[in-house]
Write a protein that holds these residues in place. Structure first.
Motif, PDB file in Angstrom:
ATOM      1  N   SER A  75     -52.561 -23.244   5.134  1.00 41.23           N
ATOM      2  CA  SER A  75     -53.999 -23.489   5.165  1.00 41.23           C
ATOM      3  C   SER A  75     -54.738 -22.175   5.336  1.00 41.23           C
ATOM      4  N   HIS A 135     -51.684 -23.287  -5.194  1.00 34.05           N
ATOM      5  CA  HIS A 135     -52.414 -24.511  -5.507  1.00 34.05           C
ATOM      6  C   HIS A 135     -53.299 -24.824  -4.300  1.00 34.05           C
ATOM      7  N   ARG A 136     -54.564 -25.094  -4.507  1.00 34.23           N
ATOM      8  CA  ARG A 136     -55.487 -25.343  -3.418  1.00 34.23           C
ATOM      9  C   ARG A 136     -55.973 -26.784  -3.435  1.00 34.23           C
ATOM     10  N   THR A 137     -56.002 -27.418  -2.242  1.00 37.89           N
ATOM     11  CA  THR A 137     -56.684 -28.703  -2.063  1.00 37.89           C
ATOM     12  C   THR A 137     -57.674 -28.528  -0.929  1.00 37.89           C
ATOM     13  N   THR A 138     -58.413 -29.574  -0.622  1.00 38.42           N
ATOM     14  CA  THR A 138     -59.416 -29.463   0.450  1.00 38.42           C
ATOM     15  C   THR A 138     -58.763 -29.276   1.810  1.00 38.42           C
ATOM     16  N   ARG A 139     -57.500 -29.685   1.958  1.00 40.43           N
ATOM     17  CA  ARG A 139     -56.867 -29.626   3.276  1.00 40.43           C
ATOM     18  C   ARG A 139     -55.709 -28.632   3.374  1.00 40.43           C
ATOM     19  N   SER A 140     -55.100 -28.288   2.257  1.00 41.66           N
ATOM     20  CA  SER A 140     -53.907 -27.445   2.355  1.00 41.66           C
ATOM     21  C   SER A 140     -53.730 -26.624   1.089  1.00 41.66           C
ATOM     22  N   VAL A 141     -52.764 -25.719   1.140  1.00 41.86           N
ATOM     23  CA  VAL A 141     -52.390 -24.929  -0.026  1.00 41.86           C
ATOM     24  C   VAL A 141     -50.885 -25.009  -0.195  1.00 41.86           C
ATOM     25  N   SER A 142     -50.420 -24.786  -1.410  1.00 38.81           N
ATOM     26  CA  SER A 142     -48.984 -24.743  -1.679  1.00 38.81           C
ATOM     27  C   SER A 142     -48.742 -23.706  -2.759  1.00 38.81           C
TER      28      SER A 142
END
Length: 310
Positions: free
Chosen positions: A18, A50-57
């Motif tokens: 994050s 890769h980004r989302t509103t809550r986490s990254v990978s």
């Protein structure tokens, strides 16, 4: 911000999963962390996360780049310190985590000697009964008691922690003293619930060459070592505890060892730190200082569970 700083920020974001948690660990604005990763992606010419509103990978390119960064950064740090090793004191800050009472009874009293030897070092000590995530919380090393579950860390075994059974004189006066495991159903324990899982720990004893266990009756359950000992001192029940935790109470007579032939199994104690080819000089310094200090309080070998052979 130079490339190595960008690499460090990228690694922390990946470890924390994050941008927000990474920013908190590094004491930076989230916008600075996000911008640093964007600059890094621009420089290398590919998307790393890769980004989302809550986490990254990690992307597939990001995974390869992350593994390369893990190798590059220690090499750079070692090169920077190449000519400093012999003619200067180590300089830096180490964040470490230990069980609460180990921090209070063993580490804290020894800190004046540490800072006398290493006046340019800074330490940040976490002391609690929960297992911390080294990666997510930015911890450089941690002391763990018991079985390990995180295989991504380097574990340096220090020995085994000796546990004993104790009760207060007031408890013994009221309930009697247990002599063998067959007496346990008639007794009370102060129950300890794991602060991580909430599971109540079983009472354990050796029998026929192995260890048996059962959850004893109890009127009080706690999730903190200080409360565990306090309730025992108040006569609320028996406890199983590392001997160093209650040594002063044993010497004063406030607690008495019971069932000495049926002590629970000693637990392995390990010093954990991240998988790295090279340790930073400050971390190496701290581990070298802490290891003999902790070994003084530990058993070097695990006793035989058969009472007749102990």
């Amino acid at each position: 911000m130079d490339r190595i700083d960008l690499f460090r920020i990228f690694i922390r974001v990946v470890d924390c999963g994050s941008f927000t948690r990474a920013a908190d660990v590094m004491n930076m604005p989230r916008s600075t962390v996000s911008a640093a990763v964007a600059v890094l992606e621009s420089r290398v010419g590919t998307r790393l996360l890769h980004r989302t509103t809550r986490s990254v990978s990690l992307t597939s390119d990001g995974r390869a780049f992350y593994e390369r960064c893990l190798r590059v950064i220690p090499d750079v740090e070692e090169t920077e310190n190449l000519f400093r090793q012999n003619d200067s004191q180590p300089v830096g800050k180490i964040r470490f985590d230990v069980p609460g009472r180990i921090g209070r009874l063993i580490i804290a009293p020894s800190l004046p000697e540490f800072f006398t030897r290493y006046p340019h070092m800074m330490l940040e000590m976490g002391a609690s009964d929960r297992n911390v995530s080294l990666a997510e919380e930015g911890i450089d090393c941690a002391l763990r008691v018991g079985k390990l579950t995180d295989s991504s860390l380097v574990a340096r075994k220090l020995g085994f922690l000796k546990f004993i059974n104790v009760a207060a004189p007031a408890y013994i006066a009221l309930h009697g003293r247990p002599d063998t495991p067959s007496d346990l159903p008639r007794h009370l324990a102060v129950n300890y619930a794991s602060p991580t899982t909430g599971r109540v720990e079983s009472w354990e004893w050796p029998e026929n060459g192995s260890y048996q266990s059962a959850v004893l009756r109890g009127r009080i359950t706690v999730n903190n070592a200080e409360a565990y000992i306090a309730c025992c001192l108040a006569g609320m029940g028996m406890i199983q505890i590392p001997q160093y935790d209650v040594q002063t109470h044993l010497e004063s007579g406030d607690l008495i060892e019971v069932m000495p032939a049926y002590r629970p199994r000693p637990l392995p104690v390990q010093l954990l730190y991240p998988h790295r080819k090279h340790l930073s000089r400050p971390l190496q310094t701290f581990i070298t200082w802490a290891e003999p200090l902790l070994r003084e309080k530990l058993l070097l070998n695990e006793p035989n569970p058969d009472p007749a052979k102990r």
